[in-house]
Design a protein around this motif. Structure first.
Motif, PDB file in Angstrom:
ATOM      1  N   UNK A   4       2.163 -21.984  22.462  1.00  0.00           N
ATOM      2  CA  UNK A   4       0.887 -20.842  22.849  1.00  0.00           C
ATOM      3  C   UNK A   4       0.004 -21.818  22.634  1.00  0.00           C
ATOM      4  N   UNK A   5      -0.919 -21.075  22.579  1.00  0.00           N
ATOM      5  CA  UNK A   5      -2.403 -21.688  22.198  1.00  0.00           C
ATOM      6  C   UNK A   5      -2.591 -21.844  20.544  1.00  0.00           C
ATOM      7  N   UNK A   6      -3.194 -21.838  19.791  1.00  0.00           N
ATOM      8  CA  UNK A   6      -3.217 -21.931  18.755  1.00  0.00           C
ATOM      9  C   UNK A   6      -4.867 -21.295  18.326  1.00  0.00           C
ATOM     10  N   UNK A   7      -5.080 -20.861  17.178  1.00  0.00           N
ATOM     11  CA  UNK A   7      -6.260 -20.282  16.739  1.00  0.00           C
ATOM     12  C   UNK A   7      -6.055 -21.024  15.066  1.00  0.00           C
ATOM     13  N   UNK A   8      -7.313 -21.370  14.151  1.00  0.00           N
ATOM     14  CA  UNK A   8      -7.821 -22.221  13.350  1.00  0.00           C
ATOM     15  C   UNK A   8      -8.632 -21.807  12.509  1.00  0.00           C
ATOM     16  N   UNK A   9      -8.389 -21.038  11.961  1.00  0.00           N
ATOM     17  CA  UNK A   9     -10.346 -19.901  10.989  1.00  0.00           C
ATOM     18  C   UNK A   9     -10.259 -20.568   9.929  1.00  0.00           C
ATOM     19  N   UNK A  10     -11.293 -20.464   9.410  1.00  0.00           N
ATOM     20  CA  UNK A  10     -11.658 -21.233   7.981  1.00  0.00           C
ATOM     21  C   UNK A  10     -11.286 -19.043   7.446  1.00  0.00           C
ATOM     22  N   UNK A  11     -11.832 -18.988   5.933  1.00  0.00           N
ATOM     23  CA  UNK A  11     -11.750 -17.702   5.704  1.00  0.00           C
ATOM     24  C   UNK A  11     -13.038 -17.006   4.814  1.00  0.00           C
ATOM     25  N   UNK A  12     -13.829 -17.780   4.190  1.00  0.00           N
ATOM     26  CA  UNK A  12     -14.909 -17.385   3.098  1.00  0.00           C
ATOM     27  C   UNK A  12     -16.475 -18.109   4.058  1.00  0.00           C
ATOM     28  N   UNK A  13     -16.584 -16.370   4.669  1.00  0.00           N
ATOM     29  CA  UNK A  13     -18.186 -16.320   5.603  1.00  0.00           C
ATOM     30  C   UNK A  13     -17.540 -16.557   6.965  1.00  0.00           C
ATOM     31  N   UNK A  14     -16.148 -16.508   7.231  1.00  0.00           N
ATOM     32  CA  UNK A  14     -16.067 -16.057   8.880  1.00  0.00           C
ATOM     33  C   UNK A  14     -15.095 -15.122   8.685  1.00  0.00           C
ATOM     34  N   UNK A  15     -13.829 -14.580   7.647  1.00  0.00           N
ATOM     35  CA  UNK A  15     -13.089 -13.799   8.201  1.00  0.00           C
ATOM     36  C   UNK A  15     -14.191 -12.678   6.626  1.00  0.00           C
ATOM     37  N   UNK A  16     -13.887 -13.358   5.238  1.00  0.00           N
ATOM     38  CA  UNK A  16     -14.421 -12.744   4.394  1.00  0.00           C
ATOM     39  C   UNK A  16     -16.414 -13.125   4.100  1.00  0.00           C
ATOM     40  N   UNK A  17     -16.789 -12.609   2.957  1.00  0.00           N
ATOM     41  CA  UNK A  17     -17.549 -12.469   2.711  1.00  0.00           C
ATOM     42  C   UNK A  17     -17.646 -13.212   1.436  1.00  0.00           C
ATOM     43  N   UNK A  18     -18.124 -13.817   1.165  1.00  0.00           N
ATOM     44  CA  UNK A  18     -17.988 -14.660  -0.475  1.00  0.00           C
ATOM     45  C   UNK A  18     -18.776 -14.535  -1.578  1.00  0.00           C
ATOM     46  N   UNK A  19     -20.640 -15.769  -0.400  1.00  0.00           N
ATOM     47  CA  UNK A  19     -21.270 -15.866  -1.550  1.00  0.00           C
ATOM     48  C   UNK A  19     -21.747 -14.642  -1.816  1.00  0.00           C
ATOM     49  N   UNK A  20     -22.316 -13.524  -1.245  1.00  0.00           N
ATOM     50  CA  UNK A  20     -22.701 -12.334  -1.737  1.00  0.00           C
ATOM     51  C   UNK A  20     -22.012 -12.217  -3.703  1.00  0.00           C
ATOM     52  N   UNK A  21     -20.623 -12.182  -2.799  1.00  0.00           N
ATOM     53  CA  UNK A  21     -19.985 -10.998  -4.005  1.00  0.00           C
ATOM     54  C   UNK A  21     -19.771 -12.320  -5.028  1.00  0.00           C
ATOM     55  N   UNK A  22     -20.151 -13.496  -5.090  1.00  0.00           N
ATOM     56  CA  UNK A  22     -20.369 -14.653  -5.783  1.00  0.00           C
ATOM     57  C   UNK A  22     -21.260 -15.200  -6.584  1.00  0.00           C
TER      58      UNK A  22
END
Length: 215
Positions: A4-22
């Motif tokens: 099948x096709x494949x989606x490779x995704x980063x997490x921080x700032x793509x799926x989850x907020x990181x810089x603001x909670x940090x």
């Protein structure tokens, strides 16, 4: 037969907020001000009591401390969970995140808690080689890579030019500061738009062209 096709995704700032909670954790717990608009993290963190720059070694210690104990502060970026799960109809989905290897389990559980259940691969440095190992494992008919950092698109593009690359920055505070990556095929910052773009690439099932041919 191709997989099948494949989606490779980063997490921080793509799926989850990181810089603001940090930033909020640094302010509330460590009395450190994090200037989000400053381009160099080595200058962006300053002790609030005297304005001195936080030493680079301490910055890494603080980042590690955040991921050790504060990942629960990270919330899903608007539309990420729903969009990613709808894309499963068209592709396998994996997460390629730049964390130390021992954090693969905590990151997996963190994502499950917000509604994303996908294999997590950890990496340090450029993601091109790690993505290559994932491609060897899945052997997809077409692949799409999503990340918020321009140098990761450079890393992937240099080794895997036929992988579609979407530069996605999910934190609104960073939209104007982060310039579109010249090594990505597109720049989008909202999941409503990104989902459409990714789905089109997965459904078309055609490898990415050379960037100079992309309009």
């Amino acid at each position: 037969m191709n997989s099948r096709p494949l989606l490779i995704s980063d997490c921080d700032e793509v799926l989850l907020h990181m810089i603001v909670p940090f930033r909020d954790w640094l302010d509330g717990v460590h009395n450190i001000h994090f200037d989000l608009v400053h381009g160099d993290w080595g200058e962006a963190l300053r002790h609030k009591h005297d304005g001195t720059v936080v030493e680079r070694g301490q910055v890494w210690d603080l980042l590690n401390g955040f991921f050790d104990t504060e990942m629960h502060r990270q919330q899903a970026i608007d539309g990420a969970v729903e969009g990613l799960n709808r894309l499963r109809e068209h592709a396998d989905v994996v997460i390629l995140t730049n964390l130390l290897d021992h954090r693969a389990g905590p990151r997996t559980e963190q994502l499950r808690a917000v509604g994303i259940d996908a294999p997590v691969y950890c990496n340090q440095g450029g993601k091109g080689e790690a993505l290559g190992r994932i491609l060897e494992e899945y052997r997809p008919s077409v692949a799409v890579f999503v990340d918020d950092l321009g140098h990761q698109h450079e890393s992937v593009g240099a080794l895997h030019p036929d992988v579609w690359r979407l530069h996605f920055v999910g934190e609104p505070l960073l939209w104007e500061r982060v310039k579109p990556s010249k090594s990505a095929h597109a720049r989008l910052d909202r999941w409503a738009d990104a989902e459409v773009w990714i789905r089109e690439k997965l459904v078309a099932n055609v490898p990415a062209p050379a960037l100079e041919k992309v309009v």
